[in-house]
Design a protein around this motif. Structure first.
Motif, short mmCIF file in Angstrom:
data_model
loop_
_atom_site.label_atom_id
_atom_site.label_comp_id
_atom_site.label_asym_id
_atom_site.label_seq_id
_atom_site.Cartn_x
_atom_site.Cartn_y
_atom_site.Cartn_z
N ILE A 184 0.86 -1.20 0.00
CA ILE A 184 0.00 0.00 0.00
C ILE A 184 0.89 1.24 0.00
O ILE A 184 1.71 1.41 0.90
CB ILE A 184 -0.94 0.02 1.23
CG1 ILE A 184 -1.68 -1.31 1.36
CG2 ILE A 184 -1.94 1.16 1.11
CD1 ILE A 184 -2.48 -1.44 2.64
N LEU B 33 -1.04 -0.74 -4.35
CA LEU B 33 -2.30 0.01 -4.34
C LEU B 33 -2.00 1.43 -3.87
O LEU B 33 -1.49 1.64 -2.77
CB LEU B 33 -3.32 -0.66 -3.42
CG LEU B 33 -3.62 -2.13 -3.77
CD1 LEU B 33 -4.59 -2.74 -2.75
CD2 LEU B 33 -4.19 -2.25 -5.18
N SER C 200 -3.48 7.92 -4.80
CA SER C 200 -3.28 9.06 -5.70
C SER C 200 -3.25 8.58 -7.14
O SER C 200 -3.35 7.40 -7.42
CB SER C 200 -1.94 9.73 -5.40
OG SER C 200 -2.00 10.44 -4.23
N GLY D 286 4.31 9.77 -3.32
CA GLY D 286 3.91 10.05 -1.92
C GLY D 286 4.16 11.50 -1.56
O GLY D 286 3.69 12.43 -2.23
N ALA E 227 11.64 21.27 -0.56
CA ALA E 227 12.90 20.55 -0.80
C ALA E 227 13.16 19.64 0.39
O ALA E 227 12.52 19.78 1.43
CB ALA E 227 14.05 21.54 -0.94
N VAL F 176 -7.15 2.15 -0.14
CA VAL F 176 -7.42 1.04 0.78
C VAL F 176 -8.19 1.58 1.98
O VAL F 176 -7.73 2.51 2.64
CB VAL F 176 -6.11 0.37 1.24
CG1 VAL F 176 -6.39 -0.67 2.31
CG2 VAL F 176 -5.39 -0.25 0.06
N HIS G 29 1.55 12.47 6.12
CA HIS G 29 0.75 12.30 4.93
C HIS G 29 -0.63 12.97 5.06
O HIS G 29 -1.12 13.58 4.12
CB HIS G 29 0.62 10.80 4.67
CG HIS G 29 -0.31 10.49 3.56
ND1 HIS G 29 -0.08 10.89 2.27
CD2 HIS G 29 -1.48 9.84 3.55
CE1 HIS G 29 -1.06 10.50 1.51
NE2 HIS G 29 -1.95 9.87 2.26
N SER H 76 7.70 22.90 6.81
CA SER H 76 7.20 23.38 5.51
C SER H 76 7.14 24.90 5.48
O SER H 76 7.57 25.53 4.51
CB SER H 76 5.81 22.80 5.22
OG SER H 76 5.84 21.40 5.17
N ARG I 93 12.08 19.00 15.67
CA ARG I 93 12.97 18.81 14.53
C ARG I 93 13.83 20.07 14.29
O ARG I 93 13.30 21.18 14.23
CB ARG I 93 12.14 18.49 13.28
CG ARG I 93 12.97 18.01 12.11
CD ARG I 93 12.08 17.56 10.95
NE ARG I 93 12.89 17.21 9.80
CZ ARG I 93 13.40 16.00 9.59
NH1 ARG I 93 13.16 15.02 10.43
NH2 ARG I 93 14.15 15.76 8.53
N LEU J 47 8.05 2.26 7.95
CA LEU J 47 8.04 3.51 8.75
C LEU J 47 6.96 3.41 9.83
O LEU J 47 6.21 4.36 10.06
CB LEU J 47 7.83 4.75 7.89
CG LEU J 47 9.04 5.43 7.31
CD1 LEU J 47 8.68 6.84 6.82
CD2 LEU J 47 10.18 5.54 8.30
C1 FAD Z 1 7.73 18.46 2.77
C2 FAD Z 1 8.41 17.27 3.38
C3 FAD Z 1 9.80 17.19 3.36
C4 FAD Z 1 10.44 16.08 3.92
N1 FAD Z 1 11.80 16.03 3.90
C5 FAD Z 1 12.43 14.98 4.46
C6 FAD Z 1 13.85 14.91 4.49
O1 FAD Z 1 14.54 15.78 4.03
N2 FAD Z 1 14.42 13.83 5.08
C7 FAD Z 1 13.68 12.84 5.63
O2 FAD Z 1 14.25 11.86 6.14
N3 FAD Z 1 12.33 12.86 5.61
C8 FAD Z 1 11.69 13.91 5.05
N4 FAD Z 1 10.33 13.96 5.04
C9 FAD Z 1 9.55 12.82 5.56
C10 FAD Z 1 9.01 12.01 4.37
O3 FAD Z 1 7.64 11.87 4.52
C11 FAD Z 1 9.69 10.68 4.28
O4 FAD Z 1 11.06 10.92 4.08
C12 FAD Z 1 9.27 9.77 3.12
O5 FAD Z 1 8.93 10.49 1.98
C13 FAD Z 1 8.16 8.85 3.55
O6 FAD Z 1 7.92 7.92 2.53
P1 FAD Z 1 6.71 6.90 2.65
O7 FAD Z 1 6.72 6.11 1.41
O8 FAD Z 1 6.80 6.19 3.94
O9 FAD Z 1 5.42 7.80 2.77
P2 FAD Z 1 4.75 8.82 1.75
O10 FAD Z 1 5.76 9.46 0.89
O11 FAD Z 1 3.85 9.69 2.54
O12 FAD Z 1 3.87 7.87 0.82
C14 FAD Z 1 2.72 7.22 1.28
C15 FAD Z 1 1.87 6.86 0.08
O13 FAD Z 1 0.82 6.02 0.51
C16 FAD Z 1 -0.38 6.42 -0.10
N5 FAD Z 1 -1.48 6.03 0.78
C17 FAD Z 1 -1.69 6.43 2.06
N6 FAD Z 1 -2.79 5.85 2.57
C18 FAD Z 1 -3.28 5.07 1.58
C19 FAD Z 1 -4.41 4.21 1.49
N7 FAD Z 1 -5.24 4.04 2.53
N8 FAD Z 1 -4.63 3.55 0.32
C20 FAD Z 1 -3.79 3.70 -0.74
N9 FAD Z 1 -2.71 4.49 -0.71
C21 FAD Z 1 -2.45 5.18 0.44
C22 FAD Z 1 -0.24 7.93 -0.24
O14 FAD Z 1 -1.09 8.45 -1.24
C23 FAD Z 1 1.24 8.07 -0.59
O15 FAD Z 1 1.46 8.02 -1.96
C24 FAD Z 1 9.67 15.05 4.50
C25 FAD Z 1 8.28 15.16 4.54
C26 FAD Z 1 7.65 16.25 3.99
C27 FAD Z 1 6.16 16.32 4.06
#
Ligand code: FAD
Length: 487
Positions: free
Chosen positions: A11, A35, A38, A43, A54, A105, A140, A182, A289, A384
């Motif tokens: 997911i 799945l 978006s 993400g 950035a 999901v 998220h 942000s 942070r 995570l």
């Molecule tokens: C602006 C910003 C800057 C950041 N910069 C850093 C950084 O410099 N260094 C760092 O370590 N971390 C940073 N982060 C944290 C960042 O979120 C993580 O680094 C990383 O991108 C997380 O990846 P992920 O795949 O776990 O989650 P996400 O990137 O949030 O992806 C989750 C995905 O799951 C999908 N999803 C969620 N729920 C469902 C559902 N029920 N059904 C189907 N799909 C679903 C979402 O649509 C999304 O596409 C930053 C966060 C933000 C918001």
């Protein structure tokens, strides 16, 4: 592969889901679907498109170790470049045929008789995989503050993670709520554009200078051509960032030099003693942070920017009233208020063996063995998950360690001919007790601040309490004795 009954459902298609998919393919597992709710992958890096977005961990470290990008144009790449990198990596590893966009999901239920999960989508489709890897992301779901009177407001309102690009801010009067990671990126960009900006700050962040330089073409070309150059550069960044964990986790006094650097940064960039006082935190550095910026403080010194620290008393049709009575006439309100972090996991509709809801398992707070799996929820892996976030290094590193852990669990199942794997309750207990014992001494609990790292009871359910190599050493390979296999 049976479309609705793949062996594995992933997911999310952020760094977690994408990385999992790539490593599954590399390990010879091809029977999986991703799945994604978006309509595109990425993400965080698809959702967040605000001006100045950035990463704040250097890009050579904030990327996959198995797909280094010698071509990063800056030390801290902007969002479009990170998103393009993820798209490229997905193409390189032929991940697209596995992606199902528009697939939200809603619920997951384990069917003990069939030894399969029922994964239900919002459109009614049900997938029935043997295993589920959740990569739904921690940062998220946008968090909205509860502003009294907001329903009366006649202007435009949006959150930084849902930036309204159709709304032209030029010449507008704007209130920004929040001064987190942000906001400090977009405030300097919009401050130049708007007529007036009222910035509502609850707690000032500690901010250090951002060593953000462009990486010249000859250096990029050297990273491309010289064997080991990009990897050595990444390793240098990794160890530099790990050094920060010492102060955060062992003794906050060791962060003294970091705090001095941040204080000097304020002094150098802000002359006005009143503004200096407003932006100087009164808690230990690292408790929230630590942010990086070279243009945030200068933006606050502009004539058209007011920093308001008294809070929001009320929103009216065309204005925001601060708690000290100041009224700001505004055309738009922008929330820089971050995300719902622990709730994102705790609110999931997940039902495990014997009809047990995840909320029952987490009645005393969210927890998972190695941040990844929960007793009673067979073949379910949370990337995570609880206490795997970081305040000092790239979470992509943590995600990659968890992916190796998941693969080694799947191999245990495959090699033993079992149907399912889940952690033993005593393994979770031992792991979590040790983790929380360390967290109680860390800066996030002792540093005198309230942060999104803590849940409603003030317990840190978000961060890993030590060095990332410790997580790597204990997690990358699943220990069979900590798991129950069912046949
Ligand atoms: C602006 C910003 C800057 C950041 N910069 C850093 C950084 O410099 N260094 C760092 O370590 N971390 C940073 N982060 C944290 C960042 O979120 C993580 O680094 C990383 O991108 C997380 O990846 P992920 O795949 O776990 O989650 P996400 O990137 O949030 O992806 C989750 C995905 O799951 C999908 N999803 C969620 N729920 C469902 C559902 N029920 N059904 C189907 N799909 C679903 C979402 O649509 C999304 O596409 C930053 C966060 C933000 C918001």
């Amino acid at each position: 592969m049976s479309e609705r009954a793949p062996a594995i459902v992933i997911i999310g298609s952020g760094f977690a889901g994408l990385g999992m998919a790539i490593q599954l393919k590399k390990s010879g597992f091809h029977d999986f679907v991703i799945l994604e709710k978006s309509n595109a992958l990425g993400g965080t890096w698809y959702d967040n498109t605000y001006p100045g977005c950035a990463c704040d961990v250097p890009s050579h470290m904030y990327s996959f170790s198995f797909d280094l990008n010698p071509g990063w144009t800056r030390m801290f790449a902007p969002q479009p470049e990170i998103r393009a990198y993820m798209e490229r990596v997905a193409d390189k590893h032929a991940i697209r045929p596995h992606l199902r966009f528009g697939s939200h999901v809603e619920a997951m239920e384990y069917d003990d008789a069939a030894k399969r999960w029922n994964v239900s989508l919002a459109d009614g489709t049900v997938f029935t995989p043997k295993a589920v890897v959740s990569g739904i992301g921690a940062l998220h779901i946008p968090s909205y503050p509860d502003l009294p009177g907001i329903e009366k407001f006649q202007g435009t309102v949006f959150h930084s993670a849902e930036w309204n690009h159709d709304y032209d801010l030029t010449g507008k009067r704007v209130a920004v709520i929040g001064t987190g990671a942000s906001a400090i990126q977009f405030v300097p960009k919009i401050a130049k554009q708007v007529d007036h900006l009222a910035l509502f700050q609850r707690t000032p962040p500690w901010i250090q200078p951002k060593p953000d330089v462009s990486i010249p073409a000859p250096v990029r070309s050297a990273f491309q051509r010289v064997p080991g150059a990009a990897r050595a550069f990444r390793a240098g960044i990794y160890w530099g960032l790990e050094a920060r964990a010492v102060g955060f986790t062992i003794d906050p006094r060791l962060s003294g030099p970091m705090e001095s650097l941040a204080r000097r940064h304020i002094k150098r960039q802000i002359a006005d003693p009143e503004l200096r006082a407003k932006v100087t935190p009164d808690y230990t550095i690292g408790c929230k942070r630590v942010l990086l910026s070279n243009d945030y403080y200068p933006a606050l010194t502009r004539d058209n920017v007011d920093v308001q620290t008294s809070g929001v008393r009320e929103v009216r049709e065309n204005s925001v009233i601060a708690a000290d009575g100041t009224e700001y006439e505004v055309d738009a309100i922008i929330y820089g208020t971050g995300f719902k972090v622990t709730d994102a996991l705790a609110e999931q509709r997940i039902v495990g063996r014997d009809g047990r809801k995840i909320q029952e398992a987490w009645a005393n707070g969210i927890e998972a063995y190695r941040g990844t799996s929960v007793p009673g929820f067979p073949n379910l892996f949370l990337l995570l998950g609880p206490n795997t976030g970081l305040g000092h290094n790239s979470v992509v590193f943590m995600i990659e360690v968890q992916i190796q852990h998941v693969l080694s669990c799947l191999r245990l199942v495959q090699e033993s001919g079992a149907d399912a794997i889940e952690p033993k309750p005593e393994a979770l207990r031992a792991f979590n007790d040790k983790l929380h014992k360390r967290l109680r001494k860390a800066v996030w609990s002792e540093g005198g601040c309230q942060s999104w790292y803590l849940d409603d009871s003030g317990v840190n359910r978000t961060l890993w309490p030590g060095h990332t190599f410790e997580f790597w050493a204990g997690t990358r390979k699943a220990r069979e004795e900590d798991y129950t296999l069912t046949y």
